[in-house]
Design an enzyme around this catalytic site. Sequence first.
Site: not given
Length: 529
Positions: A23, A25, A31, A45, A139
Site C-alpha cells: 500500500l 511506505a 504498509v 505496517k 504528525d
Amino acid sequence: MGMEPLSGDDPAQIAGYQVRARLGAGGMGRVYLAYTPGGRPVALKIVRPEFGADADFRERFRREVGAARRVHGLYTAQVLDADPDATPPWLVTAYVPGPSLQEAVKQHGPMPPSSVFSLMAGVAEALAAIHAAGVVHRDLKPSNVLLAPDGPRVIDFGIAQAVDESALTRLGMRVGSPQFMAPEQIQGQLPTPSVDMFALGHLAAYAALGRSPFGTGDPAVVFPRILHQPADLGDCAPPLRTLIERCLSKDPQARPTPADVIAACREYQSPQTVQVIGTWLPPSMAAAVAGHLAPPAPTLPPSPYAYGPTAPTGTLSRLSRASMTRAVTAVAIIGAVAGVSIVLLHDRNNGGTPTSQHSSSTSTSATAVTSAHAAAAATTPTPAPSPTSGLDPCVIGTWAPVSEDVTNTINGNPVQFSGLGPNETYRSDGTLIADYGSSTGSVFTANAGGESWEEIVRGTATAQYETRNGTLLDSDIRPVGTWTLYENGVYNNSGALTVETAPTPYTCTQNTLKIYPPNGSLVLDRTSP
C-alpha cells in the site's frame, strides 16, 4: 494508497496475516494490504529495521500502541493488533478503502467548500477520540487522512511519538513532515493537543487550495513562514477561511478545540448536521474510491473453527460479542459474555414486542443483517495449544477489554461499531461473570444512514463455561440488566436483555485473551490472576 504487487523482499505472511499487496511506505516503515485468517482486509505496517533495532524505540512503540488501541472513533482507523517484540515490530489497523487526501488532491485538484467542511468535522471528531485516550497525533498531514466513502479516517495516531523520540531523533534526524508542524513543534516545545488543531487547519487549507498555505521546500525556508508569517489562503472564501485561520493561529491557546470545529461546521452547513455518507466527496474523488476496494481474500486452508450457519438475507442473525446491528425499524442490542450474545430484537412497528431472532424483518425501508463476510479477529503468533476439553487454566482470571472492532451491514453498506464491553471474570469452578456496571454501563456508538446511535447496556450476566477444541462454550446463562437506545441524542427504546450461546474460538497467552467472533475482534488484557 495505491496498491502495488509484492516483490521478492516482501513477506508472504506475518503472524498469521496473509500479505497481499503493497500500500505504500513512509518514515516508519512499509504498509501492506493483508488479510486475517477469516478473510477480512487489514492494513499491516512493518517497522523499519533501524527503528526495530533500537530498544528504546520498542518500549515507546509498546506504550504508544497501547494508548492508540484505546482510541475508538468512527473517523479513525482502529488499531487492531501489534507486536512490539517481533523482529521487525509490526502493527495492524482497520483497512480503509479510499485514497489519502494527498493522493486525491494531487490527482483531482482542490475540494469544494462543502467537502472541506465535512473533512474538518470528521477529522475533528477523530481528534476528539484520539485526545480523549491521552494521545497526541503529532504528525497529522494529508497522507495520514484517508477518504472513505462514508467520511475521512485518521491513521497513524499515537505512533509518531514513538518514532519522534527514538535514538535516531537524538542523533539529529527530524521525523515527521516539517511543513505541517505547528510553531511550538518547530521550537522544540512539548507537543499538546493544540498541535493537532494547527495541523487540521493546515490540511484543510491544502484540501481547499490544493497546496500548502506556507509553501514547500527546505525546512530552513518553510519554518520561518510558519513561525512569523500569516498563512497564504489565497481566494479561500469565508466562512471556511475564518475557521482555517483560527486553527492556524500562532498562539496554541487561541486555536479551537475539536468540539469547536465540529460546532462551527454544523453551523456553516445548517440546517443539516454534517452528513458525509454517500455525498461528501466531489464526483471525481468519489469515483477514485472504487480503485481502493480490497480484492478478494486469498484462498486459505479450511479454518479449524466452526462459526455456525450464516443467516439468510433479510434476517437478523446471531451477532458477535459486544456488537450491534442497526436499521430504521429494527434494532439488535448486544452485550457479550464469552460465547454468549445478549440479544434483544425490537421492531418499532409492532408495538414493542420482542421478535424472534431469526424471523424476517417486516420493514420495507431498511433491513439490517450481519455481514456474511464481516471481520474475523486479528491473530498473534499461535500460543501453546489449549486443552481439548475442561477448563483452560490460561483463561482463569479477570480481563478488561482494550480493543473491539465489529463490522455489520446496514442497507447493504458495511458500518463499523465502536465501544467496549464489560470486564469478564473466569473462575476455576467454571463460573463466568460479566459486569457492565450499574451506573455508567457499557456504551456503544455508530453512525448509519444519517442517524447517530448510542446504546447503553447496564447490569451483569453470569454463565457456566468450559473450553473445548479452542472454543469457549457457555451454558446456564443468567442475564440481569437493561439496554437503552438513543437515536440522534433522543431516547428511542429500552428493555431487558435476552441471550443465546455459540461456541466462540479464542487464543490465550499470559496477559492477553483474544476472542474470534465471525464479524469482529475482541482483545482483553489480564487485570488479575
